[in-house]
Design a protein around this motif. Structure first.
Motif, PDB file in Angstrom:
ATOM      1  N   GLY A 198      12.680  43.287 -34.923  1.00 24.20           N
ATOM      2  CA  GLY A 198      11.908  43.752 -36.059  1.00 24.20           C
ATOM      3  C   GLY A 198      12.618  44.743 -36.955  1.00 24.20           C
ATOM      4  N   THR A 199      11.876  45.304 -37.866  1.00 26.61           N
ATOM      5  CA  THR A 199      12.462  46.185 -38.874  1.00 26.61           C
ATOM      6  C   THR A 199      12.671  47.607 -38.374  1.00 26.61           C
ATOM      7  N   SER A 200      12.127  47.939 -37.211  1.00 24.49           N
ATOM      8  CA  SER A 200      12.266  49.297 -36.690  1.00 24.49           C
ATOM      9  C   SER A 200      12.866  49.341 -35.297  1.00 24.49           C
ATOM     10  N   GLY A 201      13.272  48.190 -34.778  1.00 22.85           N
ATOM     11  CA  GLY A 201      13.766  48.150 -33.405  1.00 22.85           C
ATOM     12  C   GLY A 201      12.622  48.332 -32.423  1.00 22.85           C
ATOM     13  N   TYR A 202      12.935  48.270 -31.137  1.00 22.63           N
ATOM     14  CA  TYR A 202      11.942  48.537 -30.110  1.00 22.63           C
ATOM     15  C   TYR A 202      11.993  50.030 -29.795  1.00 22.63           C
ATOM     16  N   VAL A 203      10.894  50.710 -30.003  1.00 22.61           N
ATOM     17  CA  VAL A 203      10.832  52.151 -29.770  1.00 22.61           C
ATOM     18  C   VAL A 203       9.587  52.465 -28.946  1.00 22.61           C
ATOM     19  N   GLY A 204       9.393  53.739 -28.656  1.00 18.58           N
ATOM     20  CA  GLY A 204       8.231  54.159 -27.876  1.00 18.58           C
ATOM     21  C   GLY A 204       8.572  54.305 -26.412  1.00 18.58           C
ATOM     22  N   GLY A 205       7.575  54.637 -25.631  1.00 17.92           N
ATOM     23  CA  GLY A 205       7.777  54.790 -24.200  1.00 17.92           C
ATOM     24  C   GLY A 205       8.473  56.068 -23.803  1.00 17.92           C
ATOM     25  N   GLY A 206       8.668  56.970 -24.776  1.00 15.14           N
ATOM     26  CA  GLY A 206       9.282  58.253 -24.451  1.00 15.14           C
ATOM     27  C   GLY A 206      10.756  58.202 -24.150  1.00 15.14           C
ATOM     28  N   VAL A 207      11.443  57.149 -24.590  1.00 16.52           N
ATOM     29  CA  VAL A 207      12.870  57.026 -24.284  1.00 16.52           C
ATOM     30  C   VAL A 207      13.646  58.171 -24.922  1.00 16.52           C
ATOM     31  N   THR A 208      14.380  58.913 -24.101  1.00 15.21           N
ATOM     32  CA  THR A 208      15.214  60.006 -24.597  1.00 15.21           C
ATOM     33  C   THR A 208      16.577  59.967 -23.937  1.00 15.21           C
ATOM     34  N   TYR A 209      17.599  60.351 -24.693  1.00 16.20           N
ATOM     35  CA  TYR A 209      18.990  60.407 -24.236  1.00 16.20           C
ATOM     36  C   TYR A 209      19.405  59.144 -23.479  1.00 16.20           C
ATOM     37  N   PRO A 210      19.313  57.971 -24.109  1.00 18.58           N
ATOM     38  CA  PRO A 210      19.683  56.725 -23.424  1.00 18.58           C
ATOM     39  C   PRO A 210      21.181  56.664 -23.160  1.00 18.58           C
ATOM     40  N   SER A 211      21.545  56.114 -22.015  1.00 16.22           N
ATOM     41  CA  SER A 211      22.960  56.015 -21.664  1.00 16.22           C
ATOM     42  C   SER A 211      23.430  54.590 -21.415  1.00 16.22           C
TER      43      SER A 211
ATOM     44  N   MET B 256      13.650  56.354 -16.317  1.00 11.23           N
ATOM     45  CA  MET B 256      13.955  54.929 -16.339  1.00 11.23           C
ATOM     46  C   MET B 256      12.858  54.242 -17.152  1.00 11.23           C
ATOM     47  N   TYR B 257      13.261  53.476 -18.155  1.00 10.73           N
ATOM     48  CA  TYR B 257      12.303  52.888 -19.080  1.00 10.73           C
ATOM     49  C   TYR B 257      12.419  51.365 -19.028  1.00 10.73           C
ATOM     50  N   GLU B 258      11.260  50.683 -19.150  1.00 11.94           N
ATOM     51  CA  GLU B 258      11.245  49.223 -19.091  1.00 11.94           C
ATOM     52  C   GLU B 258      10.560  48.647 -20.334  1.00 11.94           C
ATOM     53  N   PHE B 259      11.247  47.665 -20.941  1.00 12.68           N
ATOM     54  CA  PHE B 259      10.701  46.927 -22.076  1.00 12.68           C
ATOM     55  C   PHE B 259      10.600  45.455 -21.693  1.00 12.68           C
ATOM     56  N   SER B 260       9.536  44.791 -22.143  1.00 12.85           N
ATOM     57  CA  SER B 260       9.442  43.349 -21.936  1.00 12.85           C
ATOM     58  C   SER B 260      10.472  42.651 -22.799  1.00 12.85           C
TER      59      SER B 260
ATOM     60  N   THR C 293      10.001  40.880 -25.145  1.00 18.12           N
ATOM     61  CA  THR C 293       9.560  40.886 -26.541  1.00 18.12           C
ATOM     62  C   THR C 293       9.429  42.307 -27.086  1.00 18.12           C
ATOM     63  N   GLY C 294       9.863  43.299 -26.302  1.00 15.61           N
ATOM     64  CA  GLY C 294       9.913  44.661 -26.798  1.00 15.61           C
ATOM     65  C   GLY C 294       8.741  45.550 -26.476  1.00 15.61           C
ATOM     66  N   SER C 295       7.757  45.064 -25.724  1.00 17.90           N
ATOM     67  CA  SER C 295       6.620  45.905 -25.352  1.00 17.90           C
ATOM     68  C   SER C 295       7.038  46.895 -24.266  1.00 17.90           C
ATOM     69  N   VAL C 296       6.554  48.115 -24.373  1.00 19.60           N
ATOM     70  CA  VAL C 296       6.857  49.135 -23.370  1.00 19.60           C
ATOM     71  C   VAL C 296       6.034  48.876 -22.110  1.00 19.60           C
ATOM     72  N   LEU C 297       6.709  48.755 -20.964  1.00 20.80           N
ATOM     73  CA  LEU C 297       6.036  48.467 -19.701  1.00 20.80           C
ATOM     74  C   LEU C 297       6.010  49.667 -18.764  1.00 20.80           C
ATOM     75  N   SER C 298       6.711  50.738 -19.127  1.00 19.59           N
ATOM     76  CA  SER C 298       6.885  51.875 -18.218  1.00 19.59           C
ATOM     77  C   SER C 298       6.049  53.087 -18.602  1.00 19.59           C
ATOM     78  N   GLY C 299       4.971  52.870 -19.361  1.00 25.70           N
ATOM     79  CA  GLY C 299       4.097  53.978 -19.714  1.00 25.70           C
ATOM     80  C   GLY C 299       4.650  54.838 -20.836  1.00 25.70           C
ATOM     81  N   THR C 300       4.046  56.011 -21.001  1.00 28.79           N
ATOM     82  CA  THR C 300       4.418  56.854 -22.140  1.00 28.79           C
ATOM     83  C   THR C 300       5.660  57.688 -21.895  1.00 28.79           C
TER      84      THR C 300
END
Length: 241
Positions: A159-172, A189-193, A195-202
């Protein structure tokens, strides 16, 4: 020669220093199905290729062009093509090379710099899923992050904004599991489906002892492994599963 070994060692690794092929401050590596190793050269603005026996296959300047400027991350797709992203989004985006080093695609050839749908950021991880789609995670400053998915034909799927959300910080780094879901290592540790849906909560999957996750991988049973630091200088890091 002296007598034989008195006990069996852990391995028989022998370190060999390689040079040539345009190697210049290489910072990432990926291995293709032939066993050839591909390196990104952040100073040389190029990609180097070495055979499984250590012979340089790329020219003395490495493979260049296609918008390569300070390339940082690299991954090999299911067709054997090489995908590279520059370290800084300010200087371009994703470049695809053939197995012989020819430029096949430059997603930022016509600008703007945010063509991937993210703010300008530093690419910190890249991988390819079973369908041949390329996933990239970018660190966008102030701890923020964005995940990008690109099809094998260069279409932006996130999409036009990428997959965001889920509280992802300092990705490595990131990895793909057997279901096609993307796992990102960062402050948690963060999980996206797929299709980009956040599966690991906030706030992601986390634990009080885990302060900063780095390398991440998926084993054959689907379990996720990562290495971590702690928030205490007195307590060393370790592995988390």
């Amino acid at each position: 020669f002296g007598a034989g070994l008195t006990s069996q060692p852990n391995d028989f690794i022998v370190a060999i220093e390689l040079s040539g092929g345009g190697l210049d401050n290489a910072i990432a590596v990926a291995v293709d199905s032939l066993g050839d190793a591909w390196f990104t050269n952040s100073i040389g603005n190029s990609v180097s290729e070495f055979s499984s026996t250590g012979a340089a296959l790329s020219p003395s300047t490495g493979y260049t062009g296609g918008g390569l400027i300070r390339p940082s991350v690299v991954a090999i797709d299911t067709s054997g093509n090489v995908w590279v992203m520059n370290a800084d989004g300010t200087w371009g985006g994703v470049t695809e090379l053939s197995s012989s080093g020819s430029v096949l695609r430059n997603l930022n050839a016509t600008q703007p710099y945010n063509i991937l749908g993210c703010m300008l950021g530093e690419a910190t991880g890249m991988t390819v899923d079973a369908s041949g789609s390329v996933w990239v995670v970018l660190y966008e400053g102030s701890g923020g992050a964005c995940v990008v998915k690109v099809s094998s034909t260069g279409q932006i799927l996130s999409g036009t904004s990428g997959y965001v959300g889920g509280g992802v910080t300092y990705p490595s780094s990131l990895a793909i599991d057997g279901s096609g879901n993307a796992w990102v290592a960062g402050q948690a540790m963060y999980e996206f489906s797929n299709t980009g849906s956040v599966l690991s909560g906030t706030n992601g999957y986390t634990d009080e002892s885990v302060y900063s996750l780095h390398g991440i991988a998926v084993d054959s049973s689907g379990s996720i492994w990562a290495v971590y630091n702690t928030d205490s200088l007195q307590v060393p890091g370790g592995l988390v599963k």
